[in-house]
Write a protein that holds these residues in place. Sequence first.
Motif, short mmCIF file in Angstrom:
data_model
loop_
_atom_site.label_atom_id
_atom_site.label_comp_id
_atom_site.label_asym_id
_atom_site.label_seq_id
_atom_site.Cartn_x
_atom_site.Cartn_y
_atom_site.Cartn_z
N SER A 243 -23.04 -9.55 10.15
CA SER A 243 -23.21 -8.29 10.86
C SER A 243 -24.63 -8.22 11.40
CB SER A 243 -22.95 -7.11 9.92
OG SER A 243 -21.65 -7.17 9.39
N THR A 244 -24.77 -8.11 12.72
CA THR A 244 -26.10 -8.09 13.32
C THR A 244 -26.54 -6.71 13.73
OG1 THR A 244 -25.11 -8.61 15.48
CG2 THR A 244 -25.93 -10.45 14.16
N SER A 245 -25.67 -5.71 13.59
CA SER A 245 -26.05 -4.33 13.87
C SER A 245 -25.13 -3.40 13.12
CB SER A 245 -25.97 -4.02 15.37
OG SER A 245 -24.62 -3.80 15.76
N ALA A 246 -25.44 -2.11 13.14
CA ALA A 246 -24.62 -1.13 12.45
C ALA A 246 -23.22 -1.04 13.01
CB ALA A 246 -25.29 0.25 12.52
N PHE A 247 -23.05 -1.49 14.25
CA PHE A 247 -21.74 -1.41 14.89
C PHE A 247 -21.15 -2.77 15.18
CE2 PHE A 247 -23.87 2.57 16.04
CZ PHE A 247 -22.93 3.48 15.59
N GLY A 248 -21.71 -3.79 14.54
CA GLY A 248 -21.15 -5.11 14.71
C GLY A 248 -21.49 -5.77 16.02
N GLY A 249 -22.37 -5.15 16.81
CA GLY A 249 -22.75 -5.74 18.08
C GLY A 249 -23.70 -6.89 17.89
N PRO A 250 -23.71 -7.87 18.77
CA PRO A 250 -24.51 -9.06 18.57
C PRO A 250 -25.98 -8.88 18.94
CG PRO A 250 -23.28 -9.22 20.62
CD PRO A 250 -22.86 -7.94 19.98
N GLY A 251 -26.85 -9.52 18.21
CA GLY A 251 -28.23 -9.68 18.60
C GLY A 251 -29.11 -8.47 18.51
N GLU A 252 -28.75 -7.41 17.81
CA GLU A 252 -29.57 -6.22 17.77
C GLU A 252 -30.53 -6.20 16.60
OE1 GLU A 252 -27.44 -2.60 18.22
OE2 GLU A 252 -26.17 -3.35 19.84
N LEU A 253 -30.22 -6.88 15.53
CA LEU A 253 -31.07 -6.91 14.35
C LEU A 253 -31.34 -8.36 13.95
CD1 LEU A 253 -29.43 -4.13 12.12
CD2 LEU A 253 -31.55 -3.95 13.43
N ALA A 254 -32.58 -8.58 13.48
CA ALA A 254 -32.91 -9.90 12.98
C ALA A 254 -32.10 -10.18 11.72
CB ALA A 254 -34.41 -9.98 12.66
N THR A 255 -31.47 -11.33 11.68
CA THR A 255 -30.58 -11.66 10.57
C THR A 255 -30.74 -13.12 10.16
OG1 THR A 255 -28.96 -10.07 11.44
CG2 THR A 255 -28.19 -11.60 9.77
N LEU A 256 -30.78 -13.36 8.87
CA LEU A 256 -30.84 -14.72 8.36
C LEU A 256 -29.52 -15.44 8.61
CD1 LEU A 256 -32.50 -14.01 4.89
CD2 LEU A 256 -33.64 -14.94 6.91
N PRO A 257 -29.51 -16.77 8.58
CA PRO A 257 -28.22 -17.48 8.63
C PRO A 257 -27.42 -17.19 7.37
CG PRO A 257 -30.01 -19.00 8.15
CD PRO A 257 -30.65 -17.70 8.52
N PRO A 258 -26.10 -17.37 7.41
CA PRO A 258 -25.27 -17.04 6.24
C PRO A 258 -25.74 -17.72 4.95
CG PRO A 258 -23.88 -17.42 8.14
CD PRO A 258 -25.28 -17.78 8.57
N TRP A 259 -26.10 -19.01 5.02
CA TRP A 259 -26.54 -19.69 3.81
C TRP A 259 -27.85 -19.08 3.30
CZ3 TRP A 259 -31.36 -21.80 3.97
CH2 TRP A 259 -31.88 -22.13 5.23
N GLY A 260 -28.70 -18.61 4.23
CA GLY A 260 -29.94 -17.96 3.82
C GLY A 260 -29.66 -16.64 3.12
N GLY A 261 -28.65 -15.91 3.61
CA GLY A 261 -28.28 -14.66 2.96
C GLY A 261 -27.76 -14.90 1.56
N VAL A 262 -26.96 -15.95 1.37
CA VAL A 262 -26.44 -16.28 0.04
C VAL A 262 -27.58 -16.60 -0.92
CG1 VAL A 262 -25.10 -17.95 -1.28
CG2 VAL A 262 -24.19 -17.07 0.88
N LEU A 263 -28.52 -17.45 -0.47
CA LEU A 263 -29.65 -17.82 -1.32
C LEU A 263 -30.53 -16.61 -1.64
CD1 LEU A 263 -30.75 -21.26 0.22
CD2 LEU A 263 -29.43 -20.84 -1.87
N LEU A 264 -30.74 -15.75 -0.63
CA LEU A 264 -31.58 -14.57 -0.85
C LEU A 264 -30.93 -13.62 -1.85
CD1 LEU A 264 -34.08 -12.92 -0.10
CD2 LEU A 264 -32.80 -11.96 1.82
N LEU A 265 -29.63 -13.42 -1.71
CA LEU A 265 -28.94 -12.53 -2.64
C LEU A 265 -28.92 -13.12 -4.05
CD1 LEU A 265 -27.71 -9.77 -2.29
CD2 LEU A 265 -25.47 -10.82 -2.01
N LEU A 266 -28.76 -14.44 -4.14
CA LEU A 266 -28.84 -15.10 -5.44
C LEU A 266 -30.22 -14.92 -6.06
CD1 LEU A 266 -26.91 -18.44 -4.78
CD2 LEU A 266 -26.27 -16.68 -6.43
N ALA A 267 -31.26 -15.01 -5.21
CA ALA A 267 -32.63 -14.82 -5.69
C ALA A 267 -32.83 -13.41 -6.23
CB ALA A 267 -33.62 -15.11 -4.57
N TYR A 268 -32.33 -12.41 -5.50
CA TYR A 268 -32.44 -11.02 -5.97
C TYR A 268 -31.68 -10.84 -7.28
CZ TYR A 268 -34.78 -8.92 -1.92
OH TYR A 268 -35.70 -8.56 -0.97
N GLY A 269 -30.46 -11.37 -7.34
CA GLY A 269 -29.68 -11.23 -8.56
C GLY A 269 -30.35 -11.89 -9.75
N THR A 270 -30.91 -13.09 -9.53
CA THR A 270 -31.60 -13.80 -10.60
C THR A 270 -32.86 -13.06 -11.04
OG1 THR A 270 -30.78 -15.92 -9.74
CG2 THR A 270 -32.66 -16.00 -11.25
#
Length: 259
Positions: A216-243
Amino acid sequence: MIRLIRAELLKIRSTRMWLGMLALSLGFSLLGLAVYVALAGVEMNGQPGIPPVTDPATVRAFYASAGGGVLFMMILGIMGITGEYRHQTISGTFLVTPRRGRVLAAKLISYFLFGAAFGLATVLVTVAVALPALAIKGGSTSLLDDDVPLILGGTVLAMALYALVGLGLGALIRNQIAAIIVAVGWVQLVEGIITVALPEVGQWLPAGAVRAITLSTSAFGGPGELATLPPWGGVLLLLAYGTAFAAIATVTTVRRDIT
């Protein structure tokens, strides 16, 4: 350890609070989905507010709605540890099992598993509503296209890890009401403000990790509106927060006086 995990799972199931949190999570997720269903392809000021369901980004947004209820899994995690302090059941727990590290490990594993089940239930309900909605509006009904498996799997993982974040926050603050206020204020207000004002910073927050996983790149699912990590980066970041929050829960609970 297995007996401790079973005991912790029994504690969660022994009250109806988890049912309330699940109902709120489902309601919040379905409310978000309803917005996409109602507004997809509808013109606003001569332009479509949300792209039609033939757009892959909109299809992804339909399924990403399942992640809208992660806050309630965090609250359940908070209550799982602060409730023990509030009602002083933590004393009896540590008397039965003096090795606090084992108790905390069992609690972390239990809430991770429960969070995953929580996420799976939310995903199944969202899919059950999204599929016919997409079919009616002429969109794709395949669960293998448009990165749908990644979104749904990421949602389950997010729910599980947000439970650990809640446990860590609850162990750090200990006061149940204060911890819940902090969690709600952070998720619903602070992260949103930071993400809009400083999108480059917002992508590194927990909500940014969920957004990356669910594509999801914006509140409405539109492309390119918010800076977003790649999916694998999101997984690693969330794992880091959880850990990190799991470590906080362990350290603060093991070292603190519980009286």
